[in-house]
Design a protein around this motif. Structure first.
Motif, short mmCIF file in Angstrom:
data_model
loop_
_atom_site.label_atom_id
_atom_site.label_comp_id
_atom_site.label_asym_id
_atom_site.label_seq_id
_atom_site.Cartn_x
_atom_site.Cartn_y
_atom_site.Cartn_z
N SER A 171 4.18 7.37 1.61
CA SER A 171 4.15 6.01 2.87
C SER A 171 3.60 5.04 2.72
O SER A 171 3.29 4.76 1.13
N GLU A 190 7.53 -2.57 9.57
CA GLU A 190 7.58 -1.00 10.22
C GLU A 190 8.51 -0.72 8.95
O GLU A 190 10.23 0.09 9.74
N GLN A 206 3.09 0.66 3.19
CA GLN A 206 2.34 0.02 4.37
C GLN A 206 1.68 -1.45 3.75
O GLN A 206 1.74 -1.24 2.93
N ASP A 241 2.06 -6.20 5.15
CA ASP A 241 2.23 -6.82 6.75
C ASP A 241 2.92 -7.73 6.52
O ASP A 241 3.13 -8.88 5.88
N ASP A 270 0.90 -1.64 0.36
CA ASP A 270 -0.32 -0.24 0.41
C ASP A 270 1.02 1.08 -0.04
O ASP A 270 1.44 2.41 0.92
#
Length: 413
Positions: free
Chosen positions: A175, A226, A177, A179, A146
């Motif tokens: 940004s 992260e 992101q 999992d 993402d």
């Protein structure tokens, strides 16, 4: 049909007796020379025979994670769930009456989990991403990335299936992101810390070598997904496609690391951050060097082309003269004008040798002459082909008919 079969029999008798037939076969009145269809080789088959390739050397290799297979118990639960739904009369009634409501969020989550990796692989293949980055290798992006660019006005622009994002919109670091806590193989949480690395490259931006890339971003040893806690080896650099080259691809590739890896040999310091020579990169060489310790798991890419914001970027950030690539389109060939052109309409032939601006001006004046300043243009004829045209030259009669029917050159002006 009887006549054609008679000719075939004659040809067979001649071929048996040693006489070469003049015609090979006649079918439905057409003469076919050579071997019949189905026996004769196609052009593709001939090219393959002239340029043979070893199938083992040209076969594509999957270097990604294997498909996650659900346990047998899950499949049994799904079958049982489908049986219960089919026996639900109320559910069937709503489906037939188009009153059944479905959660689009649940549909989206199911699609992202099951079908999106395969769709993304097909789209990336279509744009040649795997071929230019990994040559004959490919992978199914099991981990969804993402990635979004945030603008000053609060609008977020996602990176999605090769969409177009302008350099002005991709100035700031996006940004990212994903999992990073779920194992792509088992679908269960990792027992220990997981490490990842993210690379952003442009396979179309290197001006010195065609088979090289420009690395725009490199973050390694990302713990548990992260990104802000990873080691930034190469700072983000926005795309800078030159004027006149068209669209370029900006690709993000996510790798799963088996262990912590020292990538300091790729590190670029702050002083050399805008040195394009040091940003020269090749994904295939990088993967071959670390293929025992990394596995590609995620993919995202977009397209970008030139905009006016790059003028300042070239001069102030890269300290380079802005390159501009121009295409030289030769003028349309015009034959010498003839005094008596045959089979040519008088008006269209003369307009070919006139100034196009003057022709446009005449069309515009003719249109404005038939347009009322308050009521607008004249109403269209209900039956334009039924209106008689008498005592008018043939070329002008044809022009008026085309204008009434809105066909021909009138649409160009």
């Amino acid at each position: 049909m009887a006549f054609s079969s008679f000719i075939i029999k004659q040809q067979l008798q001649r071929s048996i007796s040693g006489i070469t037939p003049l015609l090979s076969i006649i079918r439905n009145g057409h003469t076919i020379r050579g071997k019949r269809p189905g026996v004769a080789r196609t052009l593709e088959q001939r090219l393959q025979e002239e340029n043979p390739q070893d199938a083992e050397l040209t076969a594509r290799v999957d270097i990604g994670f294997p498909k996650l297979r659900a346990p047998r118990s899950h499949r049994q639960e799904r079958i049982q769930h489908l049986k219960v739904q089919r026996k639900n009369a109320e559910l069937e009634k709503k489906a037939r009456n188009h009153t059944l409501l479905i959660s689009l969020d649940d549909v989206s989550k199911e699609y992202m989990r099951i079908n999106r990796p395969y769709d993304l692989r097909i789209i990336a293949d279509h744009y040649g991403v795997y071929k230019d980055l990994f040559d004959l290798a490919y992978f199914i992006p099991r981990v969804n990335l993402d990635i979004q660019y945030h603008l000053d006005n609060g609008i977020n622009i996602p990176v999605y299936n090769g969409n177009v994002i302008k350099p002005f919109e991709a100035r700031e670091t996006p940004s990212v992101q994903f999992d990073g806590k779920t194992d792509p193989i088992t679908g269960k949480p990792f027992n220990s810390q997981s490490l990842w690395c993210l690379l952003a490259t442009n396979p179309d931006s290197h001006a010195a070598a065609q088979n090289k890339e420009i690395v725009h971003w490199f973050i390694a040893n990302i713990p548990n997904g992260e990104v802000n806690k990873g080691e930034v080896l190469i700072d983000y650099l926005q795309p800078f496609p030159p004027k006149g080259v068209g669209f370029q691809r900006f690709v993000f590739v996510l790798y799963k690391q088996n262990k912590r890896i020292d990538f300091n040999n790729f590190k670029i310091d702050k002083m050399s951050n805008n040195d394009l020579e040091k940003r020269t990169f090749k994904t295939l060489d990088f993967y071959r060097q670390y293929q025992d310790d990394i596995t590609p798991a995620g993919l995202a890419f977009y397209q970008t082309d030139y905009d006016n914001s790059l003028t300042r970027f070239y001069h102030e950030v890269l300290n380079l003269k802005e390159p501009i690539y121009e295409y030289d389109f030769p003028d349309i060939y015009m034959a010498d004008q003839k005094q008596f052109p045959l089979k040519r309409a008088f008006n269209t032939y003369m307009d070919r040798y006139r100034d196009i601006k003057q022709v446009n001006k005449e069309f515009l004046e003719r249109k404005l002459a038939k347009t009322h300043p308050f009521d607008g243009p004249e109403p269209k004829l209900r039956y334009p082909n039924a209106q008689p045209l008498r005592n008018i030259p043939s070329w002008l009669r044809t022009e008026i008919r085309k204008e009434r029917l809105k066909v021909g050159r009138i649409n160009d002006y």
